[in-house]
Design a protein around this motif. Structure first.
Motif, mmCIF file in Angstrom:
data_model
loop_
_atom_site.group_PDB
_atom_site.id
_atom_site.type_symbol
_atom_site.label_atom_id
_atom_site.label_comp_id
_atom_site.label_asym_id
_atom_site.label_seq_id
_atom_site.Cartn_x
_atom_site.Cartn_y
_atom_site.Cartn_z
ATOM 1 N N LEU A 194 2.936 -4.155 -10.145
ATOM 2 C CA LEU A 194 3.232 -4.444 -8.734
ATOM 3 C C LEU A 194 2.487 -5.684 -8.244
ATOM 4 O O LEU A 194 3.046 -6.490 -7.491
ATOM 5 C CB LEU A 194 2.860 -3.242 -7.867
ATOM 6 N N GLY B 56 0.481 -5.511 -0.860
ATOM 7 C CA GLY B 56 1.700 -4.743 -1.057
ATOM 8 C C GLY B 56 1.595 -3.801 -2.230
ATOM 9 O O GLY B 56 2.087 -2.668 -2.183
ATOM 10 N N ALA B 57 0.950 -4.247 -3.318
ATOM 11 C CA ALA B 57 0.808 -3.405 -4.505
ATOM 12 C C ALA B 57 -0.043 -2.180 -4.209
ATOM 13 O O ALA B 57 0.271 -1.062 -4.656
ATOM 14 C CB ALA B 57 0.197 -4.212 -5.641
ATOM 15 N N VAL C 274 2.183 0.236 -1.951
ATOM 16 C CA VAL C 274 3.310 0.865 -2.653
ATOM 17 C C VAL C 274 2.812 1.844 -3.713
ATOM 18 O O VAL C 274 3.341 2.956 -3.845
ATOM 19 C CB VAL C 274 4.211 -0.212 -3.291
ATOM 20 N N SER C 275 1.802 1.459 -4.467
ATOM 21 C CA SER C 275 1.289 2.356 -5.511
ATOM 22 C C SER C 275 0.717 3.635 -4.907
ATOM 23 O O SER C 275 0.884 4.721 -5.464
ATOM 24 C CB SER C 275 0.232 1.647 -6.359
ATOM 25 N N ALA D 267 1.656 5.014 -2.030
ATOM 26 C CA ALA D 267 2.772 5.826 -1.528
ATOM 27 C C ALA D 267 3.463 6.571 -2.653
ATOM 28 O O ALA D 267 3.763 7.771 -2.536
ATOM 29 C CB ALA D 267 3.763 4.926 -0.789
ATOM 30 N N VAL D 268 3.712 5.888 -3.765
ATOM 31 C CA VAL D 268 4.366 6.535 -4.905
ATOM 32 C C VAL D 268 3.461 7.626 -5.479
ATOM 33 O O VAL D 268 3.925 8.711 -5.840
ATOM 34 C CB VAL D 268 4.728 5.503 -5.982
#
Length: 257
Positions: free
Chosen positions: A184, A192-193, A196-197, A199-200
């Motif tokens: 990411l 952002g990475a 997003v990481s 959240a996942v």
């Protein structure tokens, strides 16, 4: 002499022209994450079936069902984690020991980052617990592994602790803050990475949380702390420490009920 200076130049040109070692892309990394959970499903089914078979053949000589289930969980996570980490380390090759943008982060940590990671590990369940209580509106929240531990004997709960505190956090850090975060970062930058990481990371635990959405932000918070530490420290170990301490705090409740 002329030929003495030409050889280093040729060697340098050869190095520059060699293609860089390719690291796994986003699709391959996501498949690794799915593969880890698929391994859990497969090994869980295998060891669960063996447990049922043994209990039918030797009904007087096997532990009660909750204790047998803990054995199944321990064996399942050890096998799944071992295979997953081995595949990732082999796939990343030399970059597994790099702490930069595309490395897994198996690099020696700085002592101050470990200390700060320990503090975050204690803070995460406190802050996350308050957040979950607010979102849940008084509803109970528990994870499958905690429900299993509550019904087992004391010795089996103790046997489960290293799995919850060491094995689980290690494989998840290698997956989410090692492989996934690295892919990411190359695409969307650090901020952002990290988001997003995290959240996942929270969303993939929904089945273990019995699909209670209001328990996810707690895990997202842990993911944010761990991803930030990974980027900041250039090592995966501070993130592992935060994750391990957070899980250790959760296991304390197994021995206080």
């Amino acid at each position: 002499m002329p030929h003495d200076s030409a050889s280093p130049a040729l060697s340098m040109d050869a190095d520059l022209s060699a293609p860089p070692e390719r690291v796994p892309g986003l699709v391959e990394t996501l498949l690794c994450i799915l593969g880890y959970f698929a391994l859990q499903f497969g090994f869980g089914g295998l060891f669960g079936a063996l447990s049922q078979l043994i209990s039918r053949q030797f009904p007087q000589n096997v532990p009660a069902a909750p204790d047998r289930l803990i054995v199944v969980v321990i064996l399942t996570l050890i096998c799944s984690a071992t295979i997953t980490i081995a595949v990732l380390v082999r796939r990343w090759g030399a970059r597994a020991t790099e702490g930069g943008l595309s490395g897994l982060g198996f690099t020696p940590p700085d002592g101050r980052h470990i200390a700060f990671a320990t503090v975050l590990g204690f803070a995460a369940p406190i802050l996350g617990g308050l957040l979950t209580s607010w979102l849940a509106g008084g509803h109970d929240v528990s994870q499958a592994v905690s429900d299993i531990a509550d019904k087992a004997h004391l010795g089996m709960r103790a046997a489960l602790v290293p799995i919850a505190v060491v094995v689980g956090p290690l494989v998840e850090e290698v997956l989410f803050r090692g492989a996934f975060l690295a892919t990411l970062r190359a695409r969307m930058g650090d901020g952002g990475a990290i988001a997003v990481s995290a959240a996942v990371f929270g969303l993939v635990h929904l089945p273990d949380l019995d699909w209670l959405w209001y328990a996810v932000p707690n895990l997202v918070l842990v993911g944010l702390f761990c991803a930030w530490l990974r980027v900041r420290s250039r090592s995966i170990w501070p993130a592992f420490v935060t994750h391990a301490v957070n899980n250790a705090m959760a296991t304390v409740g197994w021995f206080m009920r």
